[in-house]
Design a protein around this motif. Sequence first.
Motif, PDB file in Angstrom:
ATOM      1  N   PRO A   1      -0.323  -5.018  -2.630  1.00 24.29           N
ATOM      2  CA  PRO A   1       0.374  -5.998  -1.803  1.00 24.29           C
ATOM      3  C   PRO A   1       1.863  -5.971  -2.084  1.00 24.29           C
ATOM      4  O   PRO A   1       2.303  -5.512  -3.146  1.00 24.29           O
ATOM      5  CB  PRO A   1      -0.233  -7.328  -2.229  1.00 24.29           C
ATOM      6  CG  PRO A   1      -0.598  -7.123  -3.660  1.00 24.29           C
ATOM      7  CD  PRO A   1      -0.989  -5.663  -3.773  1.00 24.29           C
ATOM      8  N   PHE A   2       2.645  -6.486  -1.128  1.00 23.60           N
ATOM      9  CA  PHE A   2       4.071  -6.636  -1.332  1.00 23.60           C
ATOM     10  C   PHE A   2       4.569  -7.817  -0.518  1.00 23.60           C
ATOM     11  O   PHE A   2       3.942  -8.239   0.439  1.00 23.60           O
ATOM     12  CB  PHE A   2       4.848  -5.352  -0.991  1.00 23.60           C
ATOM     13  CG  PHE A   2       4.951  -5.041   0.478  1.00 23.60           C
ATOM     14  CD1 PHE A   2       6.074  -5.414   1.210  1.00 23.60           C
ATOM     15  CD2 PHE A   2       3.942  -4.356   1.140  1.00 23.60           C
ATOM     16  CE1 PHE A   2       6.184  -5.119   2.554  1.00 23.60           C
ATOM     17  CE2 PHE A   2       4.043  -4.053   2.476  1.00 23.60           C
ATOM     18  CZ  PHE A   2       5.167  -4.433   3.201  1.00 23.60           C
TER      19      PHE A   2
ATOM     20  N   GLY B   1       1.234  -3.969  12.482  1.00 19.85           N
ATOM     21  CA  GLY B   1      -0.121  -3.902  11.944  1.00 19.85           C
ATOM     22  C   GLY B   1      -0.268  -4.502  10.561  1.00 19.85           C
ATOM     23  O   GLY B   1      -1.394  -4.669  10.076  1.00 19.85           O
ATOM     24  N   ASP B   2       0.848  -4.841   9.903  1.00 18.31           N
ATOM     25  CA  ASP B   2       0.752  -5.429   8.567  1.00 18.31           C
ATOM     26  C   ASP B   2      -0.055  -6.724   8.609  1.00 18.31           C
ATOM     27  O   ASP B   2       0.111  -7.550   9.503  1.00 18.31           O
ATOM     28  CB  ASP B   2       2.140  -5.700   7.987  1.00 18.31           C
ATOM     29  CG  ASP B   2       2.793  -4.451   7.420  1.00 18.31           C
ATOM     30  OD1 ASP B   2       2.092  -3.433   7.227  1.00 18.31           O
ATOM     31  OD2 ASP B   2       4.012  -4.492   7.155  1.00 18.31           O
ATOM     32  N   LEU B   3      -0.944  -6.890   7.640  1.00 18.89           N
ATOM     33  CA  LEU B   3      -1.852  -8.035   7.547  1.00 18.89           C
ATOM     34  C   LEU B   3      -1.364  -9.014   6.491  1.00 18.89           C
ATOM     35  O   LEU B   3      -1.004  -8.614   5.375  1.00 18.89           O
ATOM     36  CB  LEU B   3      -3.258  -7.562   7.200  1.00 18.89           C
ATOM     37  CG  LEU B   3      -3.863  -6.578   8.196  1.00 18.89           C
ATOM     38  CD1 LEU B   3      -5.154  -5.986   7.645  1.00 18.89           C
ATOM     39  CD2 LEU B   3      -4.096  -7.240   9.538  1.00 18.89           C
ATOM     40  N   VAL B   4      -1.373 -10.299   6.867  1.00 16.08           N
ATOM     41  CA  VAL B   4      -0.828 -11.348   6.000  1.00 16.08           C
ATOM     42  C   VAL B   4      -1.872 -12.463   5.873  1.00 16.08           C
ATOM     43  O   VAL B   4      -2.042 -13.276   6.781  1.00 16.08           O
ATOM     44  CB  VAL B   4       0.484 -11.913   6.583  1.00 16.08           C
ATOM     45  CG1 VAL B   4       1.079 -12.953   5.653  1.00 16.08           C
ATOM     46  CG2 VAL B   4       1.481 -10.794   6.892  1.00 16.08           C
TER      47      VAL B   4
ATOM     48  N   ALA C   1      -9.646 -13.639   0.767  1.00 18.39           N
ATOM     49  CA  ALA C   1      -8.646 -12.934   1.582  1.00 18.39           C
ATOM     50  C   ALA C   1      -9.328 -11.782   2.323  1.00 18.39           C
ATOM     51  O   ALA C   1     -10.233 -11.142   1.786  1.00 18.39           O
ATOM     52  CB  ALA C   1      -7.514 -12.426   0.703  1.00 18.39           C
ATOM     53  N   PRO C   2      -8.915 -11.507   3.544  1.00 16.37           N
ATOM     54  CA  PRO C   2      -9.588 -10.479   4.330  1.00 16.37           C
ATOM     55  C   PRO C   2      -9.292  -9.074   3.825  1.00 16.37           C
ATOM     56  O   PRO C   2      -8.218  -8.809   3.284  1.00 16.37           O
ATOM     57  CB  PRO C   2      -8.992 -10.668   5.722  1.00 16.37           C
ATOM     58  CG  PRO C   2      -7.617 -11.183   5.452  1.00 16.37           C
ATOM     59  CD  PRO C   2      -7.784 -12.075   4.255  1.00 16.37           C
ATOM     60  N   GLY C   3     -10.241  -8.195   4.036  1.00 16.34           N
ATOM     61  CA  GLY C   3     -10.018  -6.774   3.844  1.00 16.34           C
ATOM     62  C   GLY C   3      -9.634  -6.171   5.186  1.00 16.34           C
ATOM     63  O   GLY C   3      -9.903  -6.751   6.237  1.00 16.34           O
ATOM     64  N   THR C   4      -9.025  -5.031   5.164  1.00 13.33           N
ATOM     65  CA  THR C   4      -8.595  -4.368   6.395  1.00 13.33           C
ATOM     66  C   THR C   4      -9.768  -4.178   7.356  1.00 13.33           C
ATOM     67  O   THR C   4      -9.646  -4.437   8.556  1.00 13.33           O
ATOM     68  CB  THR C   4      -7.931  -3.018   6.070  1.00 13.33           C
ATOM     69  OG1 THR C   4      -6.835  -3.261   5.190  1.00 13.33           O
ATOM     70  CG2 THR C   4      -7.429  -2.323   7.318  1.00 13.33           C
TER      71      THR C   4
ATOM     72  N   ILE D   1      -0.989  -7.456   2.666  1.00 17.62           N
ATOM     73  CA  ILE D   1      -2.061  -6.900   1.829  1.00 17.62           C
ATOM     74  C   ILE D   1      -2.654  -5.602   2.369  1.00 17.62           C
ATOM     75  O   ILE D   1      -3.487  -4.988   1.724  1.00 17.62           O
ATOM     76  CB  ILE D   1      -3.194  -7.922   1.639  1.00 17.62           C
ATOM     77  CG1 ILE D   1      -3.716  -8.409   2.984  1.00 17.62           C
ATOM     78  CG2 ILE D   1      -2.731  -9.090   0.788  1.00 17.62           C
ATOM     79  CD1 ILE D   1      -5.197  -8.289   3.120  1.00 17.62           C
ATOM     80  N   GLY D   2      -2.247  -5.219   3.568  1.00 22.16           N
ATOM     81  CA  GLY D   2      -2.772  -3.998   4.159  1.00 22.16           C
ATOM     82  C   GLY D   2      -2.209  -3.820   5.551  1.00 22.16           C
ATOM     83  O   GLY D   2      -1.342  -4.575   5.994  1.00 22.16           O
TER      84      GLY D   2
END
Length: 138
Positions: free
Chosen positions: A7-8, A19-22, A59-62, A89-90
């Motif tokens: 994560p960042f 597409g970044d997931l938050v 937290a969700p996975g991709t 996170i992905g």
Amino acid sequence: MKPGAFPFSPTSATSLMVGDLVPVQGSSGNWACLQVVELEPRVRTNFIIALLPWRGGSAPGTAEVTGLVPLERALTRIEIFTEGHLQVIGNAEPNDEGQERWYSPGYVGKVTSVWGWKATIWHAQDAADGEVSLTDPD
């Protein structure tokens, strides 16, 4: 920032990718997921984020959110990360085909949501806590 270094928590929208997931945790302990769906080149503070129709106990996975059609899209600010302490996170390909683009000449005069950074987080927390319907009302 190298792609795949998750994560960042970005300090500029130029570090984000479509597409970044938050993930966002609500007060109930459940989670909702936001996704970056639009970026304007070289703009450092604003971007378009979408609330995905997903809620879970962690937290969700991709794989859990890939292919989901966003419920709502809104313009927001980088402060969701710098002040709100959220993380990317992905990344997953957004499924927002057919949505009108905010960052295009054809969008002039159309109406869209604008969420301040706190409102973005609150909206996602409400979704995580079940206070927002995660189904399309149509």
